[in-house]
Enzyme design. Sequence first.
Site, PDB file in Angstrom:
ATOM      1  NE  ARG A   2      -7.252  -9.014   3.704  1.00 37.29           N
ATOM      2  CZ  ARG A   2      -6.212  -8.608   2.971  1.00 37.29           C
ATOM      3  NH1 ARG A   2      -5.553  -7.524   3.305  1.00 37.29           N
ATOM      4  NH2 ARG A   2      -5.832  -9.281   1.912  1.00 37.29           N
TER       5      ARG A   2
ATOM      6  CG  ASN B  25      -5.022  -2.800   4.587  1.00 41.74           C
ATOM      7  OD1 ASN B  25      -3.921  -2.274   4.761  1.00 41.74           O
ATOM      8  ND2 ASN B  25      -5.160  -4.062   4.208  1.00 41.74           N
ATOM      9  CD  GLU B  26      -3.431  -5.025   0.617  1.00 39.98           C
ATOM     10  OE1 GLU B  26      -2.203  -5.200   0.455  1.00 39.98           O
ATOM     11  OE2 GLU B  26      -4.233  -5.961   0.813  1.00 39.98           O
TER      12      GLU B  26
ATOM     13  CD  GLU C 239       0.282  -4.611   3.794  1.00 42.72           C
ATOM     14  OE1 GLU C 239       0.365  -5.715   3.192  1.00 42.72           O
ATOM     15  OE2 GLU C 239      -0.786  -4.171   4.246  1.00 42.72           O
TER      16      GLU C 239
ATOM     17  CB  ALA D 226      -0.583 -18.481  10.821  1.00 39.41           C
TER      18      ALA D 226
END
Length: 695
Positions: free
Chosen positions: A122, A160-161, A320, A369
């Site tokens: 990211r 995001n963040e 979150e 995951a």
Amino acid sequence: MAARRPFRWPALLTSNGRGIAYGGDYNPDQWPEETLDEDIRLMRKAHVNTVALAIFSWDKIEPQEGEFTFDWLDRVIDKLGTAGIAVDLASATASAPMWLYVKHPEVLPIDKYGHTVNPGSRQSWQPTSPVFTAYALRLCRKLAEHYKNNPYVTAWHMGNEYGWNNRYDYSDNALKAFRTWCEAKYGTIDALNAAWGTAFWSQHVNDFSEVLLPRHMGGDAMVNPAQQLDYERFGNDMLLDFYKAERDAIEAICPDKPFTTNFMVSTDQCCMDYAKWADEVDFISNDHYFHEGESHVDELLCSDALMDSLALGKPWYVMEHSTSAVQWKPLNARKRHGELMRDALTHVAMGADAINFFQWRQSASGAEAFHSAMVPHAGEDSKIYRDVCELGAALKTLSEAGLQGTELERSNTAILFSAESEWATRSQTLPSMKLNHWHDVRDWYRGLLDAGQRADIVPLAYDWSGYQTIILPTVLILSECDVRRLADFAQAGGTVIIGYATGLIDEHFRVGLGGYPGAGNGLLRTMLGVRSEEFNILGCEAEGEPSEIRLSNGCISRLWQNDVTSIAADTTVIASYVGAEAADWELADVPAITRHPYGRGEALYVGCDLDRDAIASLMRTLRPEAADDARLVHTVRRSADGSTIVDCYLNRDRQPVHVQNITGQPIIAHRCAAGTAAHDYVLDRNGMLIMKRVE
């Protein structure tokens, strides 16, 4: 404080738009489209009423340069909205598509060693890259144009963040931007040279074109700490500027919906100066992930206390957190049964009006995951999903009881937090490299809880004049203005508690002269009535030396003791160093903790590190009248008109806690049972009781 954007809260798709928001990050692009109907069925069953959508969907929205495909996203949003689930729509810029990196590898960040930060994770982009900014803002405008009138999109989720992977960029674009930033800050090169102390090590610069980034300098070379501190400020500002550019691009087209971005505040992380970021969002949001071990609940409370202050007491948003274990820590502890509910309700008790998780459905592949989710790999027939449904029902009950919109009552004690002091404690030029301002804030917060007292966590830059007591643990940096504010607070009748490593440097990392603490040109010493000359630093590295020093009040110091060589005539010594270890270090009978009147108030000096037990003992001694049951945390949320009062009681102990004389009507009794007498309750481990009073 700077001007702040007006508070705007995102509406739900309820009849009146109100209620506690409940849901999480939703990534339908990871799954076959036929999964959508099953997801919505499960969301409705769990009382989910909002999702954050398209956070990492840039490549799905723009699969090839200039080709925008919204059909799939339209179908998702339409089905969600029809089911009564509001959408917090992301700008989708957190992760760029691979085609952009292939075409423009120059947007990739550079680390301090000169290495390219490659794509595949990211935020593999430079916040100061004009090329990347152009692509990102084009995407923002396309999203805004397409969804500006969509009734199901009720908020915008920018990025995001920010700073997760590109907080530090040493590219040429960053260098150019840093020089511009420095010129805007200092105006003249002489002012920069004075602020950075460039007379040391021949670092004088003749022009802003000679200003460099603090890249790797080889071996154990030490960066100029003033330069590094400004680079930290610049890194914060460059990402904030990028956020504002994205927000402004959307707001120019779609001005009538609120904007937010998710902060990252837990006591493991607080990388940005969120006191500045808070001015630029319409409502405060946070991603909070619990700290494994016995500190779990206290750490959550401490982080939330800062969030409530950043929100200026308005409701805030948990964007979150996790239903159970994450997958990115050395030890990924799961939550015990009941802790999912306890953690979420604790956030509510601390002022949150939105409870969301990462993520809705646990990924079957990819880097996360094994990060827990609302629908785990085990599916609907699972403990986690049943807990998710139980929490959804509880939040619906709280919404119907009118909790949403009430505000958390503040404490009478504030622990002051400074992002700049947190950055400064990472410097390799300090007397000890074991300092951590944010962890010291946490330890003082926990010590107060152990003393039966609750504190707020308030940014140093904010207004804390209304508190009775303020505590400054390891606030290394204090400007002359900061010290004057502290002195005015004490003169007006307040109590100021100064920690052992507070006020050692000013905002330019310059040491105040004349003795420690030197901040404020000696005013801080005058207020405290003490003067120290040296620091005594302990550690296991010094083989054969004492590793701790005892105090006369029974406490122990294990890291740092200030050698106080003089005190004012009206200074009271609360505790001194005693014992053979103190004598060995020539500290026998040297004042360790002192108390000094100042104006109508007083200033206490804690001249050494204390653990949480010692902090609790000290605070019980200083404020015995304020002590409640240390096993129990009691918060109050109140409506603006005072007509609705909600009391939240949390058991922070592992054993049952008996609470008596509780008034009001119970709304939620999680792991809680009625006691043997009227108005009495027993809270089991992880128990929480939420009561409503109407006045």
